[in-house]
Design an enzyme around this catalytic site. Sequence first.
Site, PDB file in Angstrom:
ATOM      1  N   GLY A 220       0.815  -1.208   0.000  1.00 17.65           N
ATOM      2  CA  GLY A 220       0.000   0.000   0.000  1.00 17.65           C
ATOM      3  C   GLY A 220       0.846   1.254   0.000  1.00 17.65           C
ATOM      4  N   THR A 224       0.898   4.940   5.075  1.00 16.01           N
ATOM      5  CA  THR A 224       0.314   3.847   5.857  1.00 16.01           C
ATOM      6  C   THR A 224       1.396   2.880   6.309  1.00 16.01           C
ATOM      7  OG1 THR A 224      -1.755   4.037   4.620  1.00 16.01           O
ATOM      8  CG2 THR A 224      -1.410   2.010   5.856  1.00 16.01           C
ATOM      9  N   GLU A 242       5.749  -3.295   0.956  1.00 13.10           N
ATOM     10  CA  GLU A 242       5.835  -2.934  -0.464  1.00 13.10           C
ATOM     11  C   GLU A 242       4.971  -1.700  -0.638  1.00 13.10           C
ATOM     12  OE1 GLU A 242       4.733  -2.053  -3.762  1.00 13.10           O
ATOM     13  OE2 GLU A 242       3.815  -4.000  -4.149  1.00 13.10           O
TER      14      GLU A 242
END
Length: 469
Positions: A220, A224, A242
């Site tokens: 994402g 985040t 990732e």
Amino acid sequence: MKEYSLMINGQKTAPQGGFFDVLNPATEAVVALCPQASVEQLDEAVSAAQACYESWQHSSDAERKKLLHDIADRIEANAAELAQIIVEEQGKPLFLAQMEVGGAVAWTRATAELEMPVDILEDSDTKRVEVHRKPLGVVGSITPWNWPLMIAVWHIMPAIRSGNTVVSKPSGLTPLNTIRLVEIINEVAPPGLVNVVTGETGIGSGMTKHPGIRKIVFTGSTPTGQTIMRGAADNLKRLTLELGGNDAGIVLPDTDPAKAAEGIFQTAFLNMGQTCAALKRLYVHDSIYEELCEKLADVAAKQVMGNGLDEGVTFGPVQNRAQLNLVNELVEDARANGARIICGGSLVDGAGYFYPPTLVADVTDGCRLVDEEQFGPVLPIIRYTDIEDAIKRANATDVGLGGSVWSSDIAKATQIAGRLECGTAWINGHAELLPYAPFGGCKMSGFGVEFGQEGLMEYTSAQVLNINK
């Protein structure tokens, strides 16, 4: 209206927090109702995974391989249903959803065949030293909305192949396919091996802080990912992150625009540009700039935009309203700053989050569309004259997921690709992921890798056996 359930300890479980709507991005109609789990139900899922781990960690290599092949068989048997769900909740055309399901099957089988060898460091008359790989425990998987089935498979399969158990939390925008996947897995897996909890209130943050979860694998955005990393600090969870990218492609002057245009377009607009490793900035040498712009526009003109379930559609909607608004904002900013909109470049009237394939010329670094990840159906095309300058500009970003060089001179392209600051560099291609090749980013695009032997090891810890004979 269909109501989906949580899956905890092998059982469909009603949510304690009610339900929320999942929308079709092509029509804005409600597809189904998704369960809102409570924090207490997250605890139940973790407890179920912990209980299963007590035995699954000791399962044999053959058992784990067989289970993954059995899961692949069940995905294949439900392929039509899974593809239909993908189109309805994510928006991609049916042919691409079918490719996603096929990829999920292939990836599951490839992961099944990965090995976990014991490394022998010494075997002398007096001593033997071995390195074994041991599972970590409960793995928390948090997945995004762009490839809801494929990325769930990327997270779940290596986790259980290496002896872990899983609690999965898909995006609230596209949760249905992952729920169905976990239901399918539970047709052949022991109870508690793979659990799914959904919800947009407290579930993701609860997973990152949960003392019973030993690893988080997340795909994402970078912000985040940073939040997850902070939450994981208290019990030093292992992390594979990732995160966002802003992949640059460099087109050398010896490239034939007519031959390269199709490949460039398809890798930039894969899944309507909503792919982490899609080509997102294109640096083109001045000598072929206008010709390549023209050839790319020709490819764009062939796209048929519409509902992914309609026959002949090749180009679906942006997945959600917020992303659509961001794409439009970036294009309008570029337009206001003198960019030339070659094609597309405007919102589409009517229902659905549609935005046409858009090519933006006469932009450069410093423009938001170039500097920020658009994650949508827009490609900025930047002119350059000096290759050293192009390399410098391609690297002048705080992210580094992928990059590419396009040229008829493979040796020269390879040398330039080696200077790109990114996890994967492609020659005459982009965004191609392979189950046997490690994939991950550098800089603010995260750390850790997925896929292949290296990716499998991310779900394990090393134990050294030091044997004095």
